[in-house]
Design a protein around this motif. Structure first.
Motif, PDB file in Angstrom:
ATOM      1  N   GLU A 147       0.831  -1.210   0.000  1.00 16.87           N
ATOM      2  CA  GLU A 147       0.000   0.000   0.000  1.00 16.87           C
ATOM      3  C   GLU A 147       0.862   1.254   0.000  1.00 16.87           C
ATOM      4  O   GLU A 147       0.585   2.216  -0.729  1.00 16.87           O
ATOM      5  N   LYS A 148       1.915   1.246   0.805  1.00 13.81           N
ATOM      6  CA  LYS A 148       2.777   2.425   0.873  1.00 13.81           C
ATOM      7  C   LYS A 148       3.489   2.681  -0.453  1.00 13.81           C
ATOM      8  O   LYS A 148       3.722   3.833  -0.820  1.00 13.81           O
ATOM      9  N   MET A 149       3.840   1.612  -1.165  1.00  7.02           N
ATOM     10  CA  MET A 149       4.543   1.798  -2.435  1.00  7.02           C
ATOM     11  C   MET A 149       3.634   2.413  -3.493  1.00  7.02           C
ATOM     12  O   MET A 149       4.131   3.020  -4.450  1.00  7.02           O
ATOM     13  N   THR A 150       2.322   2.299  -3.345  1.00  5.35           N
ATOM     14  CA  THR A 150       1.420   2.960  -4.301  1.00  5.35           C
ATOM     15  C   THR A 150       1.514   4.474  -4.190  1.00  5.35           C
ATOM     16  O   THR A 150       1.100   5.193  -5.111  1.00  5.35           O
ATOM     17  N   GLN A 151       2.047   4.968  -3.088  1.00 13.00           N
ATOM     18  CA  GLN A 151       2.192   6.406  -2.881  1.00 13.00           C
ATOM     19  C   GLN A 151       3.525   6.944  -3.384  1.00 13.00           C
ATOM     20  O   GLN A 151       3.790   8.139  -3.296  1.00 13.00           O
ATOM     21  N   VAL A 152       4.369   6.048  -3.882  1.00 12.95           N
ATOM     22  CA  VAL A 152       5.675   6.448  -4.409  1.00 12.95           C
ATOM     23  C   VAL A 152       5.542   6.689  -5.904  1.00 12.95           C
ATOM     24  O   VAL A 152       5.565   5.759  -6.714  1.00 12.95           O
ATOM     25  N   THR A 153       5.387   7.931  -6.278  1.00 16.29           N
ATOM     26  CA  THR A 153       5.257   8.298  -7.691  1.00 16.29           C
ATOM     27  C   THR A 153       6.603   8.837  -8.178  1.00 16.29           C
ATOM     28  O   THR A 153       6.817  10.041  -8.282  1.00 16.29           O
ATOM     29  N   ASN A 154       7.507   7.914  -8.434  1.00 19.79           N
ATOM     30  CA  ASN A 154       8.869   8.237  -8.830  1.00 19.79           C
ATOM     31  C   ASN A 154       9.222   7.343 -10.008  1.00 19.79           C
ATOM     32  O   ASN A 154       9.200   6.114  -9.891  1.00 19.79           O
ATOM     33  N   ASP A 155       9.565   7.933 -11.146  1.00 18.99           N
ATOM     34  CA  ASP A 155       9.869   7.158 -12.343  1.00 18.99           C
ATOM     35  C   ASP A 155      11.090   6.259 -12.162  1.00 18.99           C
ATOM     36  O   ASP A 155      11.290   5.322 -12.949  1.00 18.99           O
ATOM     37  N   ASN A 156      11.919   6.533 -11.152  1.00 19.04           N
ATOM     38  CA  ASN A 156      13.102   5.712 -10.906  1.00 19.04           C
ATOM     39  C   ASN A 156      12.783   4.445 -10.127  1.00 19.04           C
ATOM     40  O   ASN A 156      13.665   3.595  -9.953  1.00 19.04           O
ATOM     41  N   VAL A 157      11.564   4.322  -9.640  1.00 23.62           N
ATOM     42  CA  VAL A 157      11.201   3.216  -8.740  1.00 23.62           C
ATOM     43  C   VAL A 157      10.130   2.337  -9.380  1.00 23.62           C
ATOM     44  O   VAL A 157       9.091   2.823  -9.825  1.00 23.62           O
ATOM     45  N   THR A 158      10.401   1.031  -9.394  1.00 22.08           N
ATOM     46  CA  THR A 158       9.448   0.036  -9.890  1.00 22.08           C
ATOM     47  C   THR A 158       9.110  -0.925  -8.757  1.00 22.08           C
ATOM     48  O   THR A 158       9.997  -1.372  -8.031  1.00 22.08           O
ATOM     49  N   THR A 159       7.833  -1.240  -8.616  1.00 23.98           N
ATOM     50  CA  THR A 159       7.382  -2.135  -7.552  1.00 23.98           C
ATOM     51  C   THR A 159       6.786  -3.397  -8.154  1.00 23.98           C
ATOM     52  O   THR A 159       5.994  -3.329  -9.096  1.00 23.98           O
ATOM     53  N   VAL A 160       7.172  -4.542  -7.604  1.00 24.46           N
ATOM     54  CA  VAL A 160       6.685  -5.838  -8.086  1.00 24.46           C
ATOM     55  C   VAL A 160       6.157  -6.639  -6.903  1.00 24.46           C
ATOM     56  O   VAL A 160       6.858  -6.804  -5.893  1.00 24.46           O
ATOM     57  N   GLY A 161       4.943  -7.135  -7.008  1.00 31.15           N
ATOM     58  CA  GLY A 161       4.383  -8.019  -5.999  1.00 31.15           C
ATOM     59  C   GLY A 161       4.569  -9.472  -6.399  1.00 31.15           C
ATOM     60  O   GLY A 161       4.366  -9.834  -7.559  1.00 31.15           O
ATOM     61  N   ILE A 162       4.979 -10.295  -5.426  1.00 34.84           N
ATOM     62  CA  ILE A 162       5.137 -11.731  -5.667  1.00 34.84           C
ATOM     63  C   ILE A 162       3.980 -12.447  -4.979  1.00 34.84           C
ATOM     64  O   ILE A 162       3.921 -12.534  -3.752  1.00 34.84           O
ATOM     65  N   GLU A 163       3.061 -12.938  -5.781  1.00 37.46           N
ATOM     66  CA  GLU A 163       1.831 -13.552  -5.274  1.00 37.46           C
ATOM     67  C   GLU A 163       2.147 -14.809  -4.464  1.00 37.46           C
ATOM     68  O   GLU A 163       2.821 -15.722  -4.948  1.00 37.46           O
ATOM     69  N   GLY A 164       1.664 -14.832  -3.213  1.00 37.19           N
ATOM     70  CA  GLY A 164       1.813 -16.005  -2.361  1.00 37.19           C
ATOM     71  C   GLY A 164       3.040 -16.018  -1.481  1.00 37.19           C
ATOM     72  O   GLY A 164       3.132 -16.816  -0.545  1.00 37.19           O
ATOM     73  N   SER A 165       4.005 -15.136  -1.735  1.00 40.35           N
ATOM     74  CA  SER A 165       5.242 -15.158  -0.947  1.00 40.35           C
ATOM     75  C   SER A 165       5.052 -14.481   0.407  1.00 40.35           C
ATOM     76  O   SER A 165       4.343 -13.485   0.530  1.00 40.35           O
ATOM     77  N   ASP A 166       5.763 -15.017   1.421  1.00 42.41           N
ATOM     78  CA  ASP A 166       5.824 -14.336   2.708  1.00 42.41           C
ATOM     79  C   ASP A 166       7.048 -13.425   2.714  1.00 42.41           C
ATOM     80  O   ASP A 166       7.533 -13.015   1.652  1.00 42.41           O
ATOM     81  N   HIS A 167       7.588 -13.141   3.880  1.00 44.70           N
ATOM     82  CA  HIS A 167       8.680 -12.175   4.005  1.00 44.70           C
ATOM     83  C   HIS A 167      10.004 -12.686   3.446  1.00 44.70           C
ATOM     84  O   HIS A 167      10.904 -11.902   3.192  1.00 44.70           O
ATOM     85  N   TYR A 168      10.119 -14.010   3.226  1.00 41.46           N
ATOM     86  CA  TYR A 168      11.440 -14.574   2.941  1.00 41.46           C
ATOM     87  C   TYR A 168      11.618 -15.107   1.519  1.00 41.46           C
ATOM     88  O   TYR A 168      12.718 -15.526   1.167  1.00 41.46           O
ATOM     89  N   PHE A 169      10.599 -15.130   0.678  1.00 42.93           N
ATOM     90  CA  PHE A 169      10.739 -15.389  -0.753  1.00 42.93           C
ATOM     91  C   PHE A 169      11.557 -16.647  -1.055  1.00 42.93           C
ATOM     92  O   PHE A 169      12.486 -16.628  -1.853  1.00 42.93           O
TER      93      PHE A 169
END
Length: 297
Positions: free
Chosen positions: A256-278
């Motif tokens: 949710e917090k990353m949706t507030q980062v409107t910076n062209d230098n930053v890309t956000t990727v969600g990994i479906e099903g992963s916990d904190h340790y991937f």
């Protein structure tokens, strides 16, 4: 054969090859010996660049997520250096022992990361990618924010730390059944007195009944928006890739917090099903997206 099994076979084969280097390296910093695990891919050298990897809270470079990342990067031909933050100890290995008095500060990681960047550069690396997990992600983002270096091409932050003042205070009280604010006042008073002062039998990070220096306690718990990684990234000039796991219970507000980062230098990727340790196949997905990111740098 699964990719994980195949990766394990490849790792064993590569480590036995005379063309592959996997070894512990050390340097000196502020009277402490720092150590790191260096892995050089087949038919490569540090002049081809390296990924500098930093672990999370009170952790170490031998934990599963770090060793898996190094293994997969090596499979793809990337050199890596996974560091152990000293946490105030010389030549530290393994998880931090909670019975050991805490003298380390959150900010100590920044110059230590800097020392390893300089070490890589001294070995010929002029293409350095930063990678980090959890609290290490925040410390790496802090380092990148404070140190502009043409050799650093980008950063990959995996489930980086978030922070909120009211939630931090509430979380501390829930965990340790003690209010945070009076302890901050006590730590500040002791810090101003100087000399050898300690907070005794104090809850600290993941450790109950700890012995902690006032400055260490203040470093981790004094309200500081810089400890919220998404806040730091709003103004980042460094190409950045952020991963979050949809089942992460450690930093559940990261997506949710990353949706507030409107910076062209930053890309956000969600990994479906992963916990904190991937772990396992989630790590494969992290590396796949990371390699795509590296190709853009």
């Amino acid at each position: 054969m699964s990719r994980r099994t195949l990766s394990s076979v490849l790792l064993a084969t590569l480590l036995s090859s005379p063309y592959v280097l996997a070894e512990e390296v050390q340097l000196q910093h502020n009277g402490l010996t720092l150590n790191a695990n260096l892995q050089i891919a087949d038919d490569s050298s540090l002049e081809d660049g390296a990924v500098l990897i930093t672990h999370g809270t009170l952790a170490h470079n031998g934990m599963d997520i770090i060793t898996t990342l190094q293994e997969l990067l090596m499979d793809e031909g990337y050199n890596s250096l996974a560091i152990n933050l000293s946490l105030g100890q010389s030549d530290r290995h393994g998880m931090y022992d909670c019975t050991t008095p805490h003298v380390h500060k959150h900010s100590d990681a920044i110059p230590e990361i800097g020392q390893w960047v300089q070490w890589l550069k001294s070995k010929g690396s002029d293409k350095i990618m930063l990678m980090a997990h959890s609290r290490g992600g925040n410390q790496t983002a802090m380092f990148a924010d404070q140190n502009k270096d043409d050799a650093i091409k980008g950063q990959v932050l995996i489930a980086p730390q978030t922070w909120n003042q009211s939630e931090a205070a509430a979380g501390y009280e829930k965990r340790y059944e003690q209010a945070l604010q009076p302890l901050l006042k006590q730590a500040d008073t002791l810090s101003q007195k100087g000399g050898e002062q300690w907070l005794e039998k104090t809850g600290f990070v993941y450790c109950a009944d700890s012995k902690v220096t006032p400055d260490a306690f203040l470093s981790y718990y004094t309200p500081d928006e810089r400890q919220d990684t998404p806040t730091l990234l709003k103004s980042s000039s460094l190409p950045t890739l952020v991963f979050y796991g949809t089942e992460d219970k450690v930093v559940p507000d990261l997506s949710e917090k990353m949706t507030q980062v409107t910076n062209d230098n930053v890309t956000t990727v969600g990994i479906e099903g992963s916990d904190h340790y991937f772990l396992d196949l989630y790590a494969d997905e992290v590396i796949e997206r990371t390699l795509e990111f590296f190709e853009t740098l």
